[in-house]
Design a protein around this motif. Structure first.
Motif, PDB file in Angstrom:
ATOM      1  N   GLY A 297       0.830  -1.202   0.000  1.00  0.00           N
ATOM      2  CA  GLY A 297       0.000   0.000   0.000  1.00  0.00           C
ATOM      3  C   GLY A 297       0.862   1.249   0.000  1.00  0.00           C
ATOM      4  O   GLY A 297       1.776   1.393  -0.793  1.00  0.00           O
ATOM      5  N   ASP A 298       0.596   2.145   0.957  1.00  0.00           N
ATOM      6  CA  ASP A 298       1.386   3.370   1.059  1.00  0.00           C
ATOM      7  C   ASP A 298       2.577   3.202   1.997  1.00  0.00           C
ATOM      8  O   ASP A 298       3.267   4.163   2.304  1.00  0.00           O
ATOM      9  CB  ASP A 298       0.515   4.547   1.493  1.00  0.00           C
ATOM     10  CG  ASP A 298       0.002   4.413   2.923  1.00  0.00           C
ATOM     11  OD1 ASP A 298       0.250   3.376   3.582  1.00  0.00           O
ATOM     12  OD2 ASP A 298      -0.657   5.370   3.390  1.00  0.00           O
TER      13      ASP A 298
ATOM     14  N   SER B  49       2.394   2.161   5.144  1.00  0.00           N
ATOM     15  CA  SER B  49       2.035   2.341   6.549  1.00  0.00           C
ATOM     16  C   SER B  49       1.935   1.007   7.263  1.00  0.00           C
ATOM     17  O   SER B  49       1.484   0.009   6.684  1.00  0.00           O
ATOM     18  CB  SER B  49       0.675   3.045   6.671  1.00  0.00           C
ATOM     19  OG  SER B  49       0.727   4.337   6.129  1.00  0.00           O
TER      20      SER B  49
ATOM     21  N   ARG C 169       5.724  -3.427  -6.291  1.00  0.00           N
ATOM     22  CA  ARG C 169       6.331  -2.140  -6.607  1.00  0.00           C
ATOM     23  C   ARG C 169       7.610  -2.401  -7.382  1.00  0.00           C
ATOM     24  O   ARG C 169       8.312  -3.380  -7.145  1.00  0.00           O
ATOM     25  CB  ARG C 169       6.589  -1.345  -5.338  1.00  0.00           C
ATOM     26  CG  ARG C 169       5.256  -0.872  -4.773  1.00  0.00           C
ATOM     27  CD  ARG C 169       5.318  -0.053  -3.549  1.00  0.00           C
ATOM     28  NE  ARG C 169       6.179   1.104  -3.578  1.00  0.00           N
ATOM     29  CZ  ARG C 169       6.234   1.970  -2.577  1.00  0.00           C
ATOM     30  NH1 ARG C 169       5.493   1.780  -1.505  1.00  0.00           N
ATOM     31  NH2 ARG C 169       7.050   3.005  -2.639  1.00  0.00           N
TER      32      ARG C 169
ATOM     33  N   HIS D 275       0.541   2.688  -9.690  1.00  0.00           N
ATOM     34  CA  HIS D 275      -0.532   2.478  -8.718  1.00  0.00           C
ATOM     35  C   HIS D 275      -1.532   3.620  -8.861  1.00  0.00           C
ATOM     36  O   HIS D 275      -1.157   4.794  -8.820  1.00  0.00           O
ATOM     37  CB  HIS D 275       0.039   2.433  -7.297  1.00  0.00           C
ATOM     38  CG  HIS D 275      -0.929   1.908  -6.295  1.00  0.00           C
ATOM     39  ND1 HIS D 275      -2.049   2.608  -5.909  1.00  0.00           N
ATOM     40  CD2 HIS D 275      -0.943   0.738  -5.616  1.00  0.00           C
ATOM     41  CE1 HIS D 275      -2.713   1.896  -5.020  1.00  0.00           C
ATOM     42  NE2 HIS D 275      -2.074   0.751  -4.832  1.00  0.00           N
TER      43      HIS D 275
ATOM     44  N   TYR E  68      -1.573   5.691  -5.213  1.00  0.00           N
ATOM     45  CA  TYR E  68      -0.340   6.204  -4.628  1.00  0.00           C
ATOM     46  C   TYR E  68       0.663   6.712  -5.659  1.00  0.00           C
ATOM     47  O   TYR E  68       1.618   7.390  -5.303  1.00  0.00           O
ATOM     48  CB  TYR E  68       0.312   5.144  -3.736  1.00  0.00           C
ATOM     49  CG  TYR E  68      -0.625   4.659  -2.659  1.00  0.00           C
ATOM     50  CD1 TYR E  68      -1.140   5.540  -1.710  1.00  0.00           C
ATOM     51  CD2 TYR E  68      -1.024   3.329  -2.607  1.00  0.00           C
ATOM     52  CE1 TYR E  68      -2.019   5.109  -0.732  1.00  0.00           C
ATOM     53  CE2 TYR E  68      -1.901   2.886  -1.629  1.00  0.00           C
ATOM     54  CZ  TYR E  68      -2.392   3.778  -0.694  1.00  0.00           C
ATOM     55  OH  TYR E  68      -3.257   3.338   0.262  1.00  0.00           O
TER      56      TYR E  68
END
Length: 177
Positions: free
Chosen positions: A36-37, A39, A135, A158, A161
């Motif tokens: 994800g980001d 986090s 990624r 993405h 993001y």
């Protein structure tokens, strides 16, 4: 839900006592760096995620397995299949996923677990194609995909993001395991 045994691992359904060890894995910034980001997730967020993972089994007929060490029963992370709704350009699709605690990296567990999932996807679920999405900078995940026989299919970004993604895939009808 099926249980899958490999030489060193058990892939199984989630249990209540998996919450704390999975939340410890999800709380590690190094583990979550490429997710994800980037986090980390706390205990409550991990509980919510595990609930969604269980719902996926009901809705899709597949999902994420808890992965434990065969000898000790220690939870080391997850692997399994998901629908990559976050990336509409590849849909309809099914993607392989894995996440292991940092202390279990570099020992071949991710490849072993994901390979078992690909065999299960073909033999038990009748899927003919599975993606791997990571990624672009995530060399470790790209390496697992290569070990699985996945080949690059596209480069993209993405949609939320904005970072580069590599999409790999494997035709399971030609999968040799």
């Amino acid at each position: 839900m099926s249980e899958i045994l490999t030489p060193r691992l058990v892939l199984r359904q989630w249990q209540e006592d998996d919450l704390v060890p999975m939340s410890e894995i999800n709380a590690d910034p190094a583990v979550m760096r490429w997710t994800g980001d980037g986090s980390v997730l706390d205990l409550e967020q991990t509980a919510d995620a595990m609930e969604r993972w269980e719902e996926d089994w009901d809705e899709e007929g597949f999902g994420l397995f808890a992965v434990e060490l065969l000898g000790s029963g220690e939870l080391i992370g997850f692997t399994g299949l998901s629908v990559p709704h976050f990336l509409p350009e590849v849909m309809p699709a099914v993607a392989a996923e894995w996440r292991l605690g940092r202390q279990f990296w570099g020992q071949g567990y991710g490849s072993e677990a994901a390979q078992a999932v690909l065999e299960w996807a073909l033999q038990d679920r009748g899927l003919d194609h599975v993606l791997g999405i990571c990624r672009a900078e995530d060399a470790a995940s790209a390496n697992v995909m290569r070990k699985l026989g996945m080949t690059p299919e596209r480069k993209t970004v993405h949609p939320v993001y904005g970072f580069p993604l590599d999409v790999h895939g494997i035709d399971l009808t030609e999968y040799a395991g």
